[in-house]
Design an enzyme around this catalytic site. Sequence first.
Site, PDB file in Angstrom:
ATOM      1  N   ASP A  81       1.669   6.380  -1.183  1.00 23.12           N
ATOM      2  CA  ASP A  81       0.146   6.230  -1.171  1.00 23.12           C
ATOM      3  C   ASP A  81      -0.500   6.824  -1.166  1.00 23.12           C
ATOM      4  OD1 ASP A  81      -1.423   4.103  -0.238  1.00 23.12           O
ATOM      5  OD2 ASP A  81      -1.275   3.855   1.389  1.00 23.12           O
TER       6      ASP A  81
HETATM    7  C1  BGC Z   1      -4.123   1.677   1.031  1.00 23.61           C
HETATM    8  C2  BGC Z   1      -2.718   1.059   0.550  1.00 23.61           C
HETATM    9  C3  BGC Z   1      -3.214   0.800  -1.139  1.00 23.61           C
HETATM   10  C4  BGC Z   1      -4.142   2.267  -2.178  1.00 23.61           C
HETATM   11  C5  BGC Z   1      -4.223   1.928  -3.321  1.00 23.61           C
HETATM   12  C6  BGC Z   1      -4.633   2.748   0.154  1.00 23.61           C
HETATM   13  O1  BGC Z   1      -5.574   3.275   0.367  1.00 23.61           O
HETATM   14  O2  BGC Z   1      -3.271   2.147   2.106  1.00 23.61           O
HETATM   15  O3  BGC Z   1      -2.442   0.136   0.813  1.00 23.61           O
HETATM   16  O4  BGC Z   1      -2.413   0.170  -2.093  1.00 23.61           O
HETATM   17  O5  BGC Z   1      -4.952   2.151  -1.187  1.00 23.61           O
HETATM   18  O6  BGC Z   1      -5.471   1.483  -3.498  1.00 23.61           O
END
Ligand code: BGC
Length: 758
Positions: A304
């Site tokens: 993530d």
């Molecule tokens: C979130 C994810 C997301 C990623 C990309 C993160 O802050 O937890 O769910 O896919 O950002 O946008």
Amino acid sequence: MPPTTHRPARASRLLLAALLASAFVSTPAQTPRARDARRPSRPVSRRDEIERRIDQLLARMTLEEKLGQLQQLDGEANGNFRPEHVEMIRRGLLGSTLNVRGAQRTNELQRVAMNESRLKIPHLFAFDVIHGYRTIFPVPLGEAASFDPGAAERAAEIAAREATAAGVRWTFAPMVDVARDARWGRITEGAGEDPYLGSAFARARVRGFQGADYGAPDRVVACAKHFVAYGAAEAGRDYNTVDISERTLREIYFPPFEAAVEAGVGSFMSAFNDLNGVPASANRFTLSDVLRGEWKFDGVVVSDYTSVEELIKHGVASDGKDAARLALGAGVDVEMVSRLFNQHARALLAEQKITQAQIDEAVRRVLRVKFRLGLFERPYTDESLEAKVLLSPEHRAAARTLAARSFVLLKNDGGTLPLSKNVKSLAVVGALADDQLDMMGSWNGDGRAEDVVTLLSALRQKLPSTRITFARGCDVRCDTDAGFAEAARAARDADATVVVLGEDAGMSGEASSRATLDLPGRQLDLLKAVHATGKPYVVVLMNGRPLTINWAAENSHAILETWFAGTEAGDAIADALFGDANPGGKLPVTFPRAVGQEPLYYNHMNTGRPPDANNKYTSKYLDVLWTPLYPFGYGLSYTTFKLSNLTLSAARVPVNGRLTASVEVENTGARAGDEVVQLYIHRAAGASVTRPVAELKGFERVTLAPGERRRVSFTLTPKELGYYDREMRFSVEPGTFRVTVGTSSVGGLEASFDVVAR
Ligand code: BGC
């Protein structure tokens, strides 16, 4: 050895004998040559061919180019790429981006990869296509409330078609985190509190995004996230610590992820949280032992956003180099946004803290996904597609139907709903009734507020001869009653009033945890002001999580939960309010009476002192009832249903056997409508470990005409009946099981059967 163990062996011996015989008997029509012509030596499968091409490519890559494939960087919020992306791609130092989108822009960057980079490895464009790309569907929690995985599959399929038209081939969805705590804002992004329902929606959404083969040009590779147990954040506070037993992990939080793997999901995302002391993005047990070892996942794992770098703040990595070592070593392949693999892998290799084989394996997984996507053959997007595909009338129509399927009728005393279309005057109260942006929920892809139909505009369209007055009353977070008098006046002057209350879209989703679950601002007071007029009104809720709406539940006659229903929210809600659609959704999460009950979920253990109103020394509260306000699986309809004749195919089942439960469901009312028949099991006393009071193990949403009846069947196999015993072995323990078939997690028809050793 028991006879059962011999049977498969005997069968396979016979099969082998038959195969050998057929191989050596040559008939005139089947000379060896003819046979060879008909059955050439095993053709190289697409899978083998891809692995061969990966080998060839890997052999030609420098370490920098390999690390480039493991790097993912963010674009600009508006979909543009950044100047440094161009240079990095040219030099082979960037394998994927997130948020860069639009056919023209992605093609422009792709041309750099295909024409100017040494190895011409196509670039991969990722984006959070969570519940729609341009046509926005209900938030995932709302989709789950449909109890119709087919509807979610269709929404994901449309989202994939739109995303690919805009050059996106990788979505960071579905989020399959089970969430049992309504304070956690991201509860809105998943399928709610139940692992069985969550697994059904995980499978459906992976199928919807990927189709049978995500190499098809209108499909995207899906991503099961956030691995794992992110939804169990302590106190519902986002990113917070998670400390749960391995049994809870395996029985509650793992199943939707495993279901996603079974459905062929191409990627996983490692979560932000730590899990029992080990951050998820450095967790070898979950990322390697379970995901790759037990589940045989061969796709790619992306961290993530900056979660690799965050290993330092978690306190398990001493610096960036250490963080890269931990994440790579645990099984993270692609690093999102932070750049520690790139900065430190060379030194880590020299110091023998990571191996070349680890790097190669991670690169192999990235390339595998790119080959499977068909990017090497078709790197570009047809730029004429966006105009035809995005927000097409067909997609809008699907969004309207699916939105209506997500609505849950929480209360409808005296048949208040549906309202009559002959109503002469209608008041619409509440800011959300005329808000385009909030209807799209917390992730709105490339959705645009101007595309959204609000409830107010839909009502004006549906009821051209009705006098409609709109009074905002107050904004969602307002702290003034300045607009109350106007709202009350509008209600007083109208035959009926629709009061629209809830959260704004930013109050759920990432980093949007709440410590109270009440209607924000002065909205409850606004409701009371309308109520005080004594005129008929209905409540429409728009929100991303369960709310404590006790006053409304007690005093208002009708409450329709609509979540955040997307581009077609207004039309779909108007359809439901005026009977053109009949709500048939059910709650995928428990609605509590007070925030202090959280985490509150239906599949809890019984405890040694189950709640007893007459006995103080039992498991309950002094100040609030222990029961939910509305239970999991609950939802009404404009018609009524009756269940009868629950039958089980057997009274005794061997541990490895299966059993069918069936029930008759009849529409006993005067309108066509949908009921969700739900089957729950409970392992009665005598199990080696404590078991939940109820576990959903089957559901089906059926549509019945008035008077129509149908038999609905569910099959229970060792997969549904088994659980982890004291030694953490998944097994079916002999004993008695109760089956309850009903229309929510509370009540229903009961039967029981015994599981016997054999
Ligand atoms: C979130 C994810 C997301 C990623 C990309 C993160 O802050 O937890 O769910 O896919 O950002 O946008």
